[in-house]
Design an enzyme around this catalytic site. Structure first.
Site, PDB file in Angstrom:
ATOM      1  N   ARG A  58       0.840  -1.215   0.000  1.00 25.84           N
ATOM      2  CA  ARG A  58       0.000   0.000   0.000  1.00 25.84           C
ATOM      3  C   ARG A  58       0.869   1.258   0.000  1.00 25.84           C
ATOM      4  O   ARG A  58       0.459   2.319  -0.462  1.00 25.84           O
ATOM      5  CB  ARG A  58      -0.975   0.001   1.191  1.00 25.84           C
ATOM      6  CG  ARG A  58      -1.799   1.300   1.260  1.00 25.84           C
ATOM      7  CD  ARG A  58      -3.103   1.170   2.045  1.00 25.84           C
ATOM      8  NE  ARG A  58      -2.951   0.539   3.330  1.00 25.84           N
ATOM      9  CZ  ARG A  58      -2.363   1.088   4.399  1.00 25.84           C
ATOM     10  NH1 ARG A  58      -1.866   2.309   4.327  1.00 25.84           N
ATOM     11  NH2 ARG A  58      -2.297   0.418   5.524  1.00 25.84           N
ATOM     12  N   TYR A 111     -17.295  13.688 -16.642  1.00 24.54           N
ATOM     13  CA  TYR A 111     -17.783  12.354 -16.294  1.00 24.54           C
ATOM     14  C   TYR A 111     -18.752  12.459 -15.102  1.00 24.54           C
ATOM     15  O   TYR A 111     -18.424  13.073 -14.083  1.00 24.54           O
ATOM     16  CB  TYR A 111     -16.583  11.457 -15.961  1.00 24.54           C
ATOM     17  CG  TYR A 111     -16.973  10.056 -15.613  1.00 24.54           C
ATOM     18  CD1 TYR A 111     -17.816   9.318 -16.442  1.00 24.54           C
ATOM     19  CD2 TYR A 111     -16.512   9.460 -14.454  1.00 24.54           C
ATOM     20  CE1 TYR A 111     -18.192   8.025 -16.119  1.00 24.54           C
ATOM     21  CE2 TYR A 111     -16.876   8.156 -14.126  1.00 24.54           C
ATOM     22  CZ  TYR A 111     -17.723   7.450 -14.962  1.00 24.54           C
ATOM     23  OH  TYR A 111     -18.091   6.174 -14.639  1.00 24.54           O
ATOM     24  N   ASP A 183      -8.263  16.668 -15.849  1.00 23.19           N
ATOM     25  CA  ASP A 183      -8.521  15.270 -16.191  1.00 23.19           C
ATOM     26  C   ASP A 183      -8.170  15.109 -17.665  1.00 23.19           C
ATOM     27  O   ASP A 183      -8.850  15.634 -18.545  1.00 23.19           O
ATOM     28  CB  ASP A 183      -9.996  14.927 -15.912  1.00 23.19           C
ATOM     29  CG  ASP A 183     -10.296  13.441 -16.155  1.00 23.19           C
ATOM     30  OD1 ASP A 183      -9.598  12.825 -16.976  1.00 23.19           O
ATOM     31  OD2 ASP A 183     -11.248  12.926 -15.534  1.00 23.19           O
ATOM     32  N   LYS A 208      -8.813   3.674 -19.452  1.00 22.91           N
ATOM     33  CA  LYS A 208      -9.115   4.057 -20.842  1.00 22.91           C
ATOM     34  C   LYS A 208      -7.869   3.946 -21.723  1.00 22.91           C
ATOM     35  O   LYS A 208      -7.290   2.889 -21.804  1.00 22.91           O
ATOM     36  CB  LYS A 208      -9.701   5.468 -20.870  1.00 22.91           C
ATOM     37  CG  LYS A 208     -10.687   5.759 -19.741  1.00 22.91           C
ATOM     38  CD  LYS A 208     -11.918   4.893 -19.770  1.00 22.91           C
ATOM     39  CE  LYS A 208     -12.838   5.250 -18.621  1.00 22.91           C
ATOM     40  NZ  LYS A 208     -13.725   4.171 -18.249  1.00 22.91           N
TER      41      LYS A 208
HETATM   42  N1  LCS Z   1     -12.497  10.604 -15.817  1.00 25.27           N
HETATM   43  C1  LCS Z   1     -13.065  10.426 -17.024  1.00 25.27           C
HETATM   44  C2  LCS Z   1     -12.937  11.493 -18.059  1.00 25.27           C
HETATM   45  C3  LCS Z   1     -13.788   9.258 -17.283  1.00 25.27           C
HETATM   46  O1  LCS Z   1     -14.333   9.130 -18.483  1.00 25.27           O
HETATM   47  C4  LCS Z   1     -13.907   8.280 -16.264  1.00 25.27           C
HETATM   48  C5  LCS Z   1     -14.672   7.033 -16.483  1.00 25.27           C
HETATM   49  C6  LCS Z   1     -13.303   8.513 -15.024  1.00 25.27           C
HETATM   50  C7  LCS Z   1     -12.592   9.684 -14.847  1.00 25.27           C
HETATM   51  C8  LCS Z   1     -13.387   7.517 -13.911  1.00 25.27           C
HETATM   52  O2  LCS Z   1     -12.517   6.472 -14.157  1.00 25.27           O
HETATM   53  P1  LCS Z   1     -12.708   4.959 -13.594  1.00 25.27           P
HETATM   54  O3  LCS Z   1     -12.886   5.081 -12.127  1.00 25.27           O
HETATM   55  O4  LCS Z   1     -13.895   4.391 -14.266  1.00 25.27           O
HETATM   56  O5  LCS Z   1     -11.404   4.321 -13.962  1.00 25.27           O
HETATM   57  N2  LCS Z   1     -15.499   7.071 -17.623  1.00 25.27           N
HETATM   58  C9  LCS Z   1     -16.329   6.156 -18.023  1.00 25.27           C
HETATM   59  C10 LCS Z   1     -17.203   6.342 -19.114  1.00 25.27           C
HETATM   60  O6  LCS Z   1     -17.303   7.356 -19.788  1.00 25.27           O
HETATM   61  N3  LCS Z   1     -17.894   5.252 -19.325  1.00 25.27           N
HETATM   62  O7  LCS Z   1     -17.627   4.297 -18.364  1.00 25.27           O
HETATM   63  C11 LCS Z   1     -16.605   4.827 -17.472  1.00 25.27           C
END
Ligand code: LCS
Length: 395
Positions: A58, A111, A183, A208
């Site tokens: 951790r 998001y 972001d 992503k």
């Molecule tokens: N920031 C952006 C721009 C995102 O599109 C997402 C997830 C996150 C943060 C959060 O990331 P995660 O915790 O899922 O790794 N976006 C998603 C979307 O547009 N569709 O499903 C997940």
């Protein structure tokens, strides 16, 4: 391997790879939760910080550090902190940098869960947020107050692809003694490096494009200096949203092809966006590589390519959109984005449903908006798939 003076393409292949026992060319997976001490004195020295070494995963782990070093280098940041998800990265940033009484200025097209985190959780702890159209710098300036601590932008914003000028926003943040958090999930450092334009903290959902293969949930925070690093590292150690070694290995493997993949995503998406823009059944298309994009000039300034994300609306609105999404064969009907496979989804009923219609409409997320994450398949196959599905719409 010295990676300082090599091209970004080569950095993707070599960054973060150190020297390991037996000479592997890929960092080994240290799939261990804890590390043995030589004796009690050494254990105590490690805890006091008098000796450098590993204690507990951790806190530190060599496989995780290899990935963190790679991402920090690709973003041209000081250091990086890998997290268990993009949301864990965002939560860690807010928990580290905000306190009761602080105010945040945040993009309204972002998001959905990021907005909800600020609105429903940090709000409980006395942190107030103004959601504004950050593509309009005046709206940012007008929203800043004496207690503003962070300006948080997602650019391009999910799912509208609205673009915020990072350089100008950094100036506003710094003149009001705030920090700028960006972001960068939609572009990746292959196409946008916000720290170069003045951002203090950059984050990604590594789920992503950075991982790129739709098989990992992960996030990362990149900071521009040691002060921010030590504050955020302490919080992450205490709150525990860390990544595990195996997922670190997978994301690090994905990074090696990041540059290649982003070139192909951008090439394919440009062709698909132009195809959609010229199609008689399409009402509008939002893609940073189209001259019709309202912030096309800002995109040209801060992007090295236009990326793989497109949003659009059909003339027949949501019903036509549903027919399109239900009839695609190559493109998969699924949320998430940034993987090698093309994905299509409906933000108003899926990723951005929880925001409510009023917030969505203010952010430009119409009921008819369809989001397409263009993969790295042959572009003709993607277009043929969309075309055969668009033919099913009768009007
Ligand atoms: N920031 C952006 C721009 C995102 O599109 C997402 C997830 C996150 C943060 C959060 O990331 P995660 O915790 O899922 O790794 N976006 C998603 C979307 O547009 N569709 O499903 C997940």
């Amino acid at each position: 391997m010295l990676t300082k003076n090599i091209h970004f393409d080569s950095k993707c292949v070599h960054s973060g790879v150190g020297e390991y026992e037996h000479g592997p060319v890929v960092p080994p997976i240290y799939q261990t939760s804890t590390f043995k001490f030589v004796n009690t004195d050494q254990g105590a020295r490690l805890f006091k910080g008098e000796e450098d070494g590993y204690i507990y995963t951790r806190m530190r782990n060599p496989t995780i550090e290899a990935l963190e070093n790679a991402v920090a280098e690709l973003e041209e940041g000081h250091k990086a902190l890998a997290c268990s998800s993009g949301m864990a990265a965002i939560n860690t940033i807010f928990t580290s940098l905000l306190e009761k009484g602080n105010h945040v200025v945040c993009s309204e097209s972002l998001y959905g869960p990021t907005r909800l985190l600020l609105e429903t959780i940090f709000n409980k702890f006395g942190i107030e947020t103004s959601f504004v159209n950050t593509s309009n710098l005046t709206e940012i300036e007008d929203a800043v107050k004496s207690n503003t601590k962070l300006i948080y932008i997602e650019t391009p914003g999910n799912p509208t692809l609205a673009i915020t000028d990072i350089e100008q926003t950094a100036k506003i943040a710094h003149s009001s003694k705030s920090l700028l958090v960006v972001d960068n999930t939609f572009m990746s450092p292959a196409l946008q490096q916000p720290i170069k334009f003045g951002a203090d903290v950059v984050l990604h959902s590594m789920t992503k494009f950075l991982n790129g293969h739709a098989d990992v949930i992960a996030g990362v925070i990149v900071v521009k200096n040691e002060e921010l690093y030590s504050i955020i590292r302490k919080t992450l150690n205490q709150t525990g949203g860390v990544i595990d070694p195996f997922n670190s290995f997978l994301v690090h493997r994905g990074l090696k092809t990041l540059s290649l993949r982003m070139q192909r995503h951008s090439q394919n998406a440009q062709v698909v966006a132009e195809f959609l823009e010229n199609h008689s059944k399409v009402k509008w298309v939002s893609y940073p590589g189209l001259k019709s994009h309202p912030q096309y000039d800002v995109a040209q300034k801060q992007h090295y390519g236009s990326g793989g994300m497109i949003s659009f609306e059909l003339k027949g609105g949501i019903e036509a959109g549903k027919t399109l999404m239900n009839n695609v064969k190559l493109c998969q009907l699924a949320v998430s984005l940034g993987g090698v496979e093309s994905l299509i989804q409906h933000p108003a009923s899926m990723t951005h449903f929880s925001l409510g219609k009023e917030n969505r409409e203010k952010a430009g997320i119409t009921d008819g908006l369809v989001r397409l994450s263009v993969g790295i398949e042959n572009v003709n196959d993607i277009i043929n798939d969309l075309e055969q599905s668009l033919k099913k719409i009768s009007f």
